[in-house]
Scaffold this active site. Sequence first.
Site, PDB file in Angstrom:
ATOM      1  N   THR A 139       0.912  -1.325  -0.044  1.00 32.61           N
ATOM      2  CA  THR A 139      -0.115  -0.075   0.019  1.00 32.61           C
ATOM      3  C   THR A 139       0.889   1.237   0.032  1.00 32.61           C
ATOM      4  OG1 THR A 139      -1.425  -1.264   1.039  1.00 32.61           O
ATOM      5  CG2 THR A 139      -1.902   1.279   1.120  1.00 32.61           C
ATOM      6  N   GLY A 419      -6.090  -8.317   4.709  1.00 34.89           N
ATOM      7  CA  GLY A 419      -5.837  -7.947   3.063  1.00 34.89           C
ATOM      8  C   GLY A 419      -4.252  -7.584   3.325  1.00 34.89           C
ATOM      9  N   VAL A 420      -3.416  -7.678   4.188  1.00 31.36           N
ATOM     10  CA  VAL A 420      -1.982  -7.521   4.452  1.00 31.36           C
ATOM     11  C   VAL A 420      -1.365  -6.436   3.779  1.00 31.36           C
ATOM     12  CG1 VAL A 420      -1.861 -10.016   5.216  1.00 31.36           C
ATOM     13  CG2 VAL A 420      -1.714  -9.489   2.794  1.00 31.36           C
ATOM     14  N   CYS A 421      -2.114  -5.290   3.571  1.00 27.17           N
ATOM     15  CA  CYS A 421      -1.671  -4.065   2.890  1.00 27.17           C
ATOM     16  C   CYS A 421      -1.190  -4.544   1.524  1.00 27.17           C
ATOM     17  CB  CYS A 421      -0.315  -3.742   3.756  1.00 27.17           C
ATOM     18  SG  CYS A 421      -1.053  -3.013   5.233  1.00 27.17           S
ATOM     19  N   ASN A 422      -1.747  -5.346   0.740  1.00 21.80           N
ATOM     20  CA  ASN A 422      -1.314  -5.547  -0.594  1.00 21.80           C
ATOM     21  C   ASN A 422      -2.661  -5.764  -1.414  1.00 21.80           C
ATOM     22  OD1 ASN A 422      -0.693  -6.971  -3.162  1.00 21.80           O
ATOM     23  ND2 ASN A 422       1.310  -7.526  -1.901  1.00 21.80           N
TER      24      ASN A 422
END
Length: 599
Positions: A139, A419-422
């Site tokens: 992100t 969403g693990v910042c991806n």
Amino acid sequence: MNYLSHSQRDTVDDSLETGDQVYGRSVEDIRKNEYPLLEGTTYLDHAGTTLYPKSLMESFAADMNTSLFGNPHSQSPSSIRSTARIDRVRARILDFFKADSEYFDLIFVANATAAIKMVMDGMRDHGPFWYGYHADSHTSLVGVRELALGSSWCFRIDQDVETWLSQDISNLSPCRFQAMLMENIGLFAYPAQSNMNGRRLPLSWPGRLRASSLKQHRHVYSLLDAAAFVSTAQLDLSDWEKAPDFTALSFYKIFGFPDLGALLVRKGAGHILNKRRYFGGGTVDMVTNAVGDLREAWFARKSTSLHDALEDGTPAFHNIIALDSALDVHQRLYTSMDHVSQHTTQLAKIMYERLSALSHHNGARLCTIYRDSSSKYGDRKTQGPTIAFNIQDRKGRWIGKSQFEKLAIVNGIQLRTGGVCNPGGIARFLNITPQEMMNNFEEGLRCGNELDELNGKPTGIIRVSLGAMSNIKDINTLINFTSLFIDMERQAIEVWVVEKWAANGAVHTAGPLPERKTFLHSTATDMARTEKGFSYPVVMRDEQCNSVANLAIHIPVQGVVESYVEKSLQLKSVQQIKPASSRWSYKKWVKRLRRFICD
């Protein structure tokens, strides 16, 4: 069989736990001496941060307790000591990444995101710039597009980048590629390793971009997000001509401590950052205030080095000093990043193969693993030690990531879900369109909440990742836990309530329960578990065999309702297992029964 037998697991343990071929010492010894906080827990979130060794904290504390360090922006003895140590650590870090100080400088920042933002600020102060980024970006890389007033472009897959790097696009669709043909400067950014599933992207792209004579590459610089990559791989910048112009990373990903990041800059691209308009304390030699006349506003930026001109304010000198200890301890424990890479790659391959092999009794796979077709577990050039997956029941229905994580926590397993910042990786592998993402937001999906499925699709993933001190027991624990979600064959088993224990250890029961209970029976483990939990110990007997060897003492986990975390212990014998008290805890039951568990 859904997972390795006990004898197979022992073989794997013996070959990996010694660590002699990799670190020159046992991983178990390292964990026992350096990571006592791992006792009783299984840590599988090294992609978030790896763990700090005990001796690192002791070494840093000793440094702080025996030396006086002052603010480096002074000439006092304590300040000079701080400055000298910062210079030493900067040189050591450059050497750690094989970056020649003649061609590279290192700027200390808070973390990788701060490093990315520093590059963005430098680009913006040159005017409108074009920005191209890979869809598999974190992100923090995606966010740069909001400041790219010269337009941005998202490369969906690797082949899009390959096409852009190798073909003249001036004759292709102007609507699609016009932003790439700007005369202004541009920035191409991508991750060295996906923070979602650990796949590693080509490190050759920056060098090819710099060597290109194509029009679309004119004045375009490269930014590599190496934060996920450097945790378990050697970042090698020895070939300065092929290295990225800017490399962002965080040190806690490598050492566990300190909380600090860095921006590695090719000096040939340093002018991009030197034109930024903002200046902070310590980065200028002279400043005048504009008192009544704006023409009197003037400043002279430091020109001795890039880091002198860009490290705003007082540097985090205590954290920088801690890096000195971190480097020493890491080298002593693991010898090199190459050895860390070997160790974690071998473990990740085993973890991937064993998760892939898990299946329900009807043959349906338990785990859907999100692996890129270009990567291969066991090949450290294309794949890091991270696995992203979701689980499904025997009918293909999704089992919520939040439920999985909650039960993992109860079982002492720490991992990452969501969403693990991806956003790009999630969208691609879960087949979610941008419109569906926006619709999901309207439905209430937020970062970190428990809305696990919308419109028949998962909203996030389960991520497990390994680090330098991970071992085969971590994998065994994960596989055994994940196996509890397997739908087993159903068969009737008589349930007898434990009434009392005779002096000779024999089990006395009150007879079978009034109603037959349906149990889930595992053909893989020959264990049985209830669909509904019991609040008391029971004896389970297979209706097809009445021998003692086929009895199992079932002991519920107190305070946990879900059947997935109940424990069933099948016994070779029921002799000498009477409890000392009717109020025994679960741990006491297990301790007494452990040596009777069937292999």
